[in-house]
Design an enzyme around this catalytic site. Structure first.
Site, short mmCIF file in Angstrom:
data_model
loop_
_atom_site.label_atom_id
_atom_site.label_comp_id
_atom_site.label_asym_id
_atom_site.label_seq_id
_atom_site.Cartn_x
_atom_site.Cartn_y
_atom_site.Cartn_z
N ASN A 119 -29.81 -13.38 -17.12
CA ASN A 119 -29.61 -12.85 -15.76
C ASN A 119 -29.00 -13.88 -14.82
O ASN A 119 -28.08 -13.57 -14.06
CB ASN A 119 -30.94 -12.33 -15.20
CG ASN A 119 -31.45 -11.14 -16.00
OD1 ASN A 119 -30.72 -10.58 -16.82
ND2 ASN A 119 -32.70 -10.76 -15.76
N THR A 164 7.76 3.65 16.30
CA THR A 164 6.40 4.19 16.35
C THR A 164 6.56 5.63 15.86
O THR A 164 7.61 6.24 16.12
CB THR A 164 5.80 4.17 17.78
OG1 THR A 164 6.63 4.97 18.61
CG2 THR A 164 5.71 2.76 18.36
N HIS A 165 5.60 6.12 15.14
CA HIS A 165 5.68 7.46 14.53
C HIS A 165 6.90 7.57 13.62
O HIS A 165 7.41 8.67 13.40
CB HIS A 165 5.76 8.57 15.59
CG HIS A 165 4.77 8.43 16.71
ND1 HIS A 165 3.54 9.04 16.71
CD2 HIS A 165 4.82 7.70 17.86
CE1 HIS A 165 2.88 8.72 17.82
NE2 HIS A 165 3.64 7.89 18.53
N SER A 286 18.38 5.28 -13.09
CA SER A 286 17.93 6.60 -13.52
C SER A 286 18.67 6.96 -14.79
O SER A 286 19.84 6.62 -14.96
CB SER A 286 18.24 7.62 -12.42
OG SER A 286 18.36 8.91 -12.99
N LYS A 292 21.88 5.88 -9.04
CA LYS A 292 20.58 5.49 -8.49
C LYS A 292 20.18 4.05 -8.78
O LYS A 292 20.46 3.50 -9.83
CB LYS A 292 19.49 6.40 -9.08
CG LYS A 292 19.68 7.86 -8.68
CD LYS A 292 18.80 8.24 -7.54
CE LYS A 292 17.42 8.55 -8.05
NZ LYS A 292 16.58 9.12 -7.01
N GLU A 299 7.36 1.02 -5.23
CA GLU A 299 6.56 2.25 -5.34
C GLU A 299 5.24 1.98 -6.06
O GLU A 299 4.18 2.47 -5.66
CB GLU A 299 7.34 3.33 -6.09
CG GLU A 299 8.59 3.78 -5.36
CD GLU A 299 9.48 4.61 -6.28
OE1 GLU A 299 9.19 5.80 -6.45
OE2 GLU A 299 10.44 4.06 -6.84
#
Ligand code: ARG
Length: 468
Positions: A119, A164-165, A286, A292, A299
């Site tokens: 332990n 912002t947003h 891709s 691509k 990601e």
């Protein structure tokens, strides 16, 4: 089965009162050697410190201690060269090491476990391992912070839109945006430093739970293993996993920060934004769409927090409601922490690579900064400063001008003075000075603001902190 055959199939470490070996499924659920072999170096270091202390205290003879010391070194090199025979029937790393030690040195091996229990042994091994991971996170974060600082220095005055947003808000500087991440990752670093400081107490010598009747010297083992001091309560020592939880919480917050910049990289490298370019080193193609270049690493970094936060929640759930002291539930701590630590270290390295690799598209950033009426606040501020309008009224006048420009399909600086004066007659030609993005960012000289001078001051401050 004869009695002696029965007891042979029972565990050789604790099988004294057992006449039968475990069911195969029991062994499968109970054994941790499949994963806790990662603790071998810490386990052997702990045993070496323990044996040396036992000898210094006269609990072990010098010759037994020497046999144990040499035997442990042999075990260490067997594990490191891949010749060590790991055996699942020996459950975990602690018993695998001790059983092999017995095969190598014979009788003295049986004396190593005096005044100790698995332990406190697992508690010290795991603490040592997590402490190393704090150090790894701290140096990984230092490298990442350096990478952001380099970007910030190169582009202290490049102009980009601030959002912002995710809507255009005000122009900011590239350096300022990079330095925002320096602040975040520096806080992460200090969280690992704090956690490391708090966990740096040695549980070895707590034994099973109550301490021991042998005259051990816990200060000596604590010192030998680089701890600041021994833990002060033996019950707490064997049942505490806060240190692992703190590591996981700090890792979760750090992974959250990684995921935020990963998300920005995904957005910024898209054909619609084109704010940055990632080289072939950090993108993939891709199989069907030849044009691509996908930001897969970004990601994946955005996603990896799932594992780290998951581990944090899992360990909290494992520990929640456990009565003192040790319960086997706690064996479930390791795989979570191992996976989270591996994921974090890989994530830090990948992010450092991408931040160093990314090339900002200065021109696109600046053009984008000028669109979306990004200097509307500068115009409102000018009305307040130059014409003495209350801010609310200035806001309203500016809003009317924005609507006018929107209707005409142009930006604010493209409106004529006459058009502006039709909304407020006091507007003068020098208003155009504040409508350019360059003057806008240069005017934001408040401490911590986006003006290049302010950004450079912060870069200098951080460089000093990192080098000092
Ligand atoms: N493998 C165990 C763990 O990881 C070691 C401690 C076992 N202690 C015990 N009392 N069975 O937790």
């Amino acid at each position: 089965m004869s009695d002696s055959a029965k007891s042979e199939s029972a565990n050789q470490m604790w099988g004294g009162r057992f006449s039968e070996g475990p069911d195969a499924i029991m062994q499968a659920i109970n054994a941790s050697i499949g994963f806790d072999q990662r603790l071998y170096a810490q386990d052997i270091a702990g045993s070496r410190a323990h044996a040396a202390m036992l000898a210094a205290q006269g609990i072990l003879t010098p010759s037994d201690a020497e046999a144990i010391r040499e035997g442990l070194l042999t075990v260490l090199s067997e594990i490191e060269t891949g010749t060590f025979p790991f055996r699942v029937e020996l459950e975990d790393i602690h018993m695998n090491v001790e059983a092999r030690l017995k095969e190598i040195v014979g009788e003295p091996a049986g004396r190593l476990h005096t005044a100790r229990s698995r332990n406190d042994q697992v508690a010290v091994d795991f603490r040592l391992w997590v402490r190393d991971q704090c150090d790894a996170a701290i140096s990984g974060l230092t490298a990442l912070i350096q990478a952001f600082l380099t970007q910030a220095e190169a582009g202290a005055e490049w102009i980009m839109p601030g959002f912002t947003h995710l809507q255009t808000a005000q122009p900011v500087t590239w350096g300022h945006h990079m330095m925002a991440y320096v602040e975040m990752f520096a806080r992460d670093k200090s969280r690992f430093e704090d956690a490391r400081r708090r966990m740096n107490e040695c549980p070895l010598g707590a034994a099973a739970l109550a301490g021991t009747s042998f005259p051990i010297d816990r200060h000596a083992t604590a010192r030998a293993l680089g701890f600041d001091r021994p833990t002060a309560n033996s019950l707490d020592s064997v049942s505490d996993r806060d240190f692992a939880l703190e590591f996981l919480s700090a890792s979760s917050i750090c992974a959250m920060h990684l995921s935020r910049f990963a998300e920005e990289l995904v957005i910024w490298s898209s054909a619609q934004f084109r704010f940055v370019r990632l080289s072939d080193k950090w993108t993939t193609g891709s199989s069907i769409m030849p044009q691509k270049k996908n930001p897969d690493a970004a990601e994946l970094l955005r996603a990896k927090i799932g594992r780290i936060m998951g581990a944090n929640v899992a360990l909290l759930t494992i520990m929640k409601g456990l009565p003192l002291t040790y319960s086997k539930d706690m064996q479930e701590d390791k795989e979570q922490v191992f996976d989270a630590a591996d994921t974090l270290m890989l994530g830090l390295a990948a992010m450092t690579g991408m931040v160093s690799d990314m090339a900002a598209n200065q021109k696109t950033l600046e053009i984008s900064a000028a669109s979306g009426f990004s200097t509307a606040t500068d115009l409102a501020d000018w009305l307040v400063r130059e014409l003495g309008l209350p801010f609310r009224e200035a806001h309203h006048v500016t809003g009317t001008l924005v609507a006018m420009a929107e209707k005409k399909g142009c930006d604010l600086p493209d409106l004529s003075l006459a058009e502006m004066q039709s909304v407020h007659p006091g507007i003068r030609t020098d208003v155009f000075d504040v409508l350019g993005v360059n003057n806008s960012v240069r005017s934001r000289q408040s401490y911590g603001g986006t003006a290049p001078d302010q950004v450079r001051a912060q870069i200098a401050r951080w460089k000093q902190i990192l080098n000092g």
